[in-house]
Design a protein around this motif. Sequence first.
Motif, PDB file in Angstrom:
ATOM      1  N   PHE A 124       0.737  -1.080   0.338  1.00  0.00           N
ATOM      2  CA  PHE A 124       0.009   0.356   0.015  1.00  0.00           C
ATOM      3  C   PHE A 124       0.934   1.056  -0.237  1.00  0.00           C
ATOM      4  N   VAL A 125       0.045   2.185  -0.737  1.00  0.00           N
ATOM      5  CA  VAL A 125       1.112   3.557  -0.063  1.00  0.00           C
ATOM      6  C   VAL A 125      -0.531   4.524   0.186  1.00  0.00           C
ATOM      7  N   ASN A 131     -11.100   1.030  -3.456  1.00  0.00           N
ATOM      8  CA  ASN A 131     -12.976   0.038  -2.855  1.00  0.00           C
ATOM      9  C   ASN A 131     -12.829  -0.740  -1.204  1.00  0.00           C
ATOM     10  N   LYS A 132     -14.226  -1.571  -0.609  1.00  0.00           N
ATOM     11  CA  LYS A 132     -14.412  -1.687   0.190  1.00  0.00           C
ATOM     12  C   LYS A 132     -13.148  -2.599   1.589  1.00  0.00           C
ATOM     13  N   ASP A 133     -12.616  -2.745   0.012  1.00  0.00           N
ATOM     14  CA  ASP A 133     -11.928  -4.439   1.083  1.00  0.00           C
ATOM     15  C   ASP A 133     -10.612  -3.747   1.226  1.00  0.00           C
ATOM     16  N   ASN A 134      -9.681  -2.321   0.109  1.00  0.00           N
ATOM     17  CA  ASN A 134      -8.538  -1.280   0.642  1.00  0.00           C
ATOM     18  C   ASN A 134      -9.779  -0.603   2.252  1.00  0.00           C
ATOM     19  N   LEU A 135     -10.484  -0.580   2.235  1.00  0.00           N
ATOM     20  CA  LEU A 135     -10.347   0.841   3.186  1.00  0.00           C
ATOM     21  C   LEU A 135     -10.827  -0.156   4.350  1.00  0.00           C
ATOM     22  N   SER A 165     -14.716   9.083   8.737  1.00  0.00           N
ATOM     23  CA  SER A 165     -12.997   9.530   9.381  1.00  0.00           C
ATOM     24  C   SER A 165     -12.100   9.549   7.749  1.00  0.00           C
ATOM     25  N   TYR A 166     -12.231   8.489   6.408  1.00  0.00           N
ATOM     26  CA  TYR A 166     -11.989   8.431   5.297  1.00  0.00           C
ATOM     27  C   TYR A 166     -11.990   9.022   4.894  1.00  0.00           C
ATOM     28  N   VAL A 202      -0.403  -3.125  -5.865  1.00  0.00           N
ATOM     29  CA  VAL A 202      -0.318  -1.824  -5.737  1.00  0.00           C
ATOM     30  C   VAL A 202      -1.674  -1.263  -4.980  1.00  0.00           C
ATOM     31  N   LYS A 203      -1.767  -0.823  -3.821  1.00  0.00           N
ATOM     32  CA  LYS A 203      -3.120  -0.325  -3.863  1.00  0.00           C
ATOM     33  C   LYS A 203      -2.691   1.021  -3.118  1.00  0.00           C
ATOM     34  N   GLN A 204      -3.977   1.298  -2.677  1.00  0.00           N
ATOM     35  CA  GLN A 204      -3.763   2.724  -2.003  1.00  0.00           C
ATOM     36  C   GLN A 204      -5.235   3.204  -0.443  1.00  0.00           C
ATOM     37  N   ALA A 205      -4.931   2.985  -0.005  1.00  0.00           N
ATOM     38  CA  ALA A 205      -5.440   3.697   1.690  1.00  0.00           C
ATOM     39  C   ALA A 205      -5.087   4.381   2.315  1.00  0.00           C
TER      40      ALA A 205
END
Length: 371
Positions: A124-125, A131-135, A165-166, A202-205
């Motif tokens: 993650f960066v 999407n919901k999974d990353n959250l 909060s996100y 690679v994902k973002q959250a």
Amino acid sequence: MFRPNTRLRLLFLLIVLLSSSNLIYSQSSTNKFVVVLDAGHGGKDAGNTGNNYYEKDIALKIVLKVGEQLKKYEDLEVIYTRKTDVFIPLDKRAEIANKSNADLFVSIHCNGVANSSPSGTETFVLGLHRNKDNLEIAMKENSVIKFEEDYQIKYDGFDPESPESYIGFSIMQEEFLDQSALLANFVQKQFSSTMSLKDRGVKQAGFLVLRETYMPSVLIETGFLTNKAEGAFLNSLKGQTKLADAIVDGINDYKNIINVKALESELSEYRVSSSDVMEDFSTVTFKIQLAASSRKIDPSPENFKRLSPITRYQENDLYKYLFGETNNYMSAQTLRDRAKAEGYTSAFVVAFNSAGDKISIKKALNTRVNN
Ligand SMILES: [Zn+2]
């Protein structure tokens, strides 16, 4: 967003990095490249406990292995946020990295979900989840601030378990996002090329620990403890060693690209551009020559300081011992650096064509240019 196969984006980034040298920096006061290694959780915070494994223990074991390896490189300095089983608040972890003017912050974790089937590695960066999974993963990792007494004050009323909060999660990391993604891509590429674990990309959250740092930063989820087979792999010495080796090579891939001056002087004699070396050369295989000897030695990793794979070939009256195999010149440099760190100080890159004949590096690199 930053899938490992978005090579064009990476090439573009590389060109930007190369053409604006003021972006290339080493923040530390020494000339060393400083890496802060952050083992997730610790002490009263066990992290996830899938299949009765403790995330805090496995993350620490991997981190210590990564650090042990990185310390062998003369131009690298390693700083840990923790080396033992202690609780460290999230903001303190970032503070350690910021105070040491680190060049990289690498946080290492293990994944865990209610369902036992998900598996694989992901890096993650900081960013807004797509999407919901990353959250959910960010919420779970961030929820550890509840172990901190004054978390509501410290994090400005941030509730790690509330999706609200996100929304509008402030991104202080923006200026480091491209570099963070570059590192994340290299780590995932090393994972997928050296292990059979599923590449989740690679994902973002919105990870709080990444939000507070002032340098390129990633959070690596090394696999799922909640998956039976993967949990056993993560808990094994072999699994931890393989994951650590891949992270070390990913960090070195990044360092080699950021260290553009060294790369360009190396390439100037070959008349290829730096962006060429990012690509795979389909008809060329690069290996690292460790040693040449008239003695015939078994090409097993045990005889070559655990480096793997080792191959042997005969040229004239000498046996040549080679380490690694890659179609990518930059990856070859990283392999060479690893060999040097293991004590093969005169190790160098050699190239072979598709027929298996040794060719010069110049000819190998020109293969790509001429195609
Ligand atoms: Zn974690």
